[in-house]
Design an enzyme around this catalytic site. Structure first.
Site, mmCIF file in Angstrom:
data_model
loop_
_atom_site.group_PDB
_atom_site.id
_atom_site.type_symbol
_atom_site.label_atom_id
_atom_site.label_comp_id
_atom_site.label_asym_id
_atom_site.label_seq_id
_atom_site.Cartn_x
_atom_site.Cartn_y
_atom_site.Cartn_z
ATOM 1 C CD GLU A 130 -39.798 -38.032 27.217
ATOM 2 O OE1 GLU A 130 -40.032 -37.130 26.391
ATOM 3 O OE2 GLU A 130 -38.804 -38.033 27.958
ATOM 4 C CB THR A 183 -32.201 -37.313 21.507
ATOM 5 O OG1 THR A 183 -32.510 -36.167 22.286
ATOM 6 C CG2 THR A 183 -32.207 -38.540 22.401
#
Lengths: 309, 309
Positions: A130, A183
């Site tokens: 991530e 994001t």
């Protein structure tokens, strides 16, 4: 038991569940990637194929590669694994595409090695993936993927994950409008301060939502699925958000909000029929504004990953 | 059944339980006032005696009077009640002195009238008394007093209270240093904004605390009993706070924080023996700085009010 190859289902996940911004996520049952992981004699992780999406194959640029390498290093494992990924979750959709791959790699490797690692450890390895994907080692999506059900990340550092069993009749509807929101952009527009009053409202709602999940009190879950802090800011990036949300609620959803950092929008409902009606209502709004999208209805996936063969 | 008079125990309460600032409270079992409530032929509420404290006797200046009047008005009740209050909870101590009286009046009247009102309604009436006491109609203390156990006030307006059953071995220790902190002052020093990062930490902790209470997971309860927002500011008003807190934790407490708006300090422990040790440790610090104080150890009171005779 000592398999050399495993094929697994890698669940999509919803993070940032309304008042649970940055802490609360859940795993989906019917939306996800597939991954084949195979023992190999050479050391390291080799991404041998990616189908369905155009993503980097180099180990150090691939989230599954990076997560897998973190695991092998921790285990001091000297051989390696070859990974084939069939992507069905679109990157940038807001339902945990990178998490499915990062967590899938380490979950699958753990199975092939006879489960030497705990779920806690697997989340930590997957967070390395991530970090590559979004720049921060967050657990919002990898935790529900690995633990299954609903997870609350009390703290990322040190990692502290609480697993919550979902009420049996809870269903998720997700629509993914085909627009791109990065994001990083969707984080950039957030304010770094909030009012104390909004904070109190948010933690009151999250405490009540957790209580509602334990008590299987759908009315309380519904009243608690509010977010007065993030949603008003981020939703301006999603065309039609207000109409989609009010359509979902009118169709019987318990609540509706932005999945992850968007653009996907989730709704939670009591019962599959309602969740289907909610999907129709949400799709209807997107059809009206002629925005291509995918729509999914899913039970909450209590297991997370599963072995297909 | 049709009693004309009732004597009741009115529990002290802890509000603002660490990460549950403004939302989470609990009722104590061994600390509280007593109240006698008697039917009378005249309309209204008459506070006929107050023992143990010097407080206003006029109905409209007394929290029990105001709460009782709100109830009688809602019920369109034409006769009245006489109330005798024996105060054992010191006003301004931070363990719900006004709440015990305001909630006690309406709880007791409800008993004498054959319980026509729900707990939800009683909290609303009692909040009128709190409004007189502190200027805001908050439910943090009256909710746990009336519902018993642990309560989460999801919202004050409209009122939405969630009752949470306390884990069976949870005990509270409270020390009340004899200094005065006005609720209004202790509210004034709070900042009106907080960082988003602190907010996320707070709601992550509160969600986890609620989960820990449902799962009876004392270690999780302990990890979650944090408050990085209010406690660092308010604790400067309480001499010795840091030492009292570290003493409590060293003696085995799960967590420790400011009760209500102080100056009382609470600790939660697993088991009565630990709670007693924690009381000794907390008292010891206050003795060392020669600060007079009371110390209490109590189980969590799952019933709230109770009839004594």
């Amino acid at each position: 038991m000592s398999k050399d190859q495993i094929k697994i289902f890698c669940p999509a996940t919803i993070a940032n569940i309304s008042c649970g911004f940055d802490v609360l996520g859940l795993a989906l049952g019917t939306v996800g990637d597939e991954m084949v992981i195979r023992k190999m004699a050479q050391p390291g992780i080799k991404i041998s194929s990616i189908t369905g999406q155009d993503l980097p194959m180099e180990t150090e640029r691939n989230v599954a590669g990076v997560a897998g390498m973190a695991m092998l290093a921790a285990l001091k494992y000297t051989n390696g694994f070859e990974i084939e990924i069939t992507k069905k979750i679109k990157p940038g959709s807001g339902i945990g595409s990178s998490a499915a791959s990062a967590a899938g790699a380490v979950w699958g490797i753990n199975q092939l090695l006879g489960t030497p690692c705990s779920e806690h450890q697997l989340v930590e390895f997957a967070m390395e993936g991530e970090k590559l994907a979004s720049g921060s080692a967050h657990a919002d999506n990898v935790a529900p993927a690995i633990y299954g059900g609903i997870t609350l990340v009390r703290s990322s550092n040190p990692l502290d994950v609480v697993r919550i069993n979902p009420p049996s009749q809870l269903y998720a509807t997700v629509v993914h409008p085909h627009i791109e929101i990065k994001t990083s952009d969707s984080r950039k527009i957030l304010k770094t301060t909030i009012s104390l009053a909004d904070g109190i409202r948010q933690w009151g709602n999250l405490g009540a939502l957790v209580a509602g999940l334990f008590q299987e009190d759908y009315a309380l879950i519904s009243r608690s699925l509010e977010d007065h802090i993030i949603e008003p800011i981020r939703s301006i990036l999603i065309p039609g958000f207000e109409d989609i949300k009010s359509g979902a609620i009118a169709a019987g959803a318990l609540g509706c909000g932005i999945s992850g950092s968007g653009p996907s929008i989730f709704a939670l409902s009591k019962g599959k029929d309602t969740a289907n009606n909610v999907a129709k209502a949400m799709s209807g709004v997107l059809d009206k504004i002629e925005l291509n999208h995918d729509a999914y209805v899913s039970e909450i996936n209590t297991k997370g990953f599963r072995i297909l063969s």
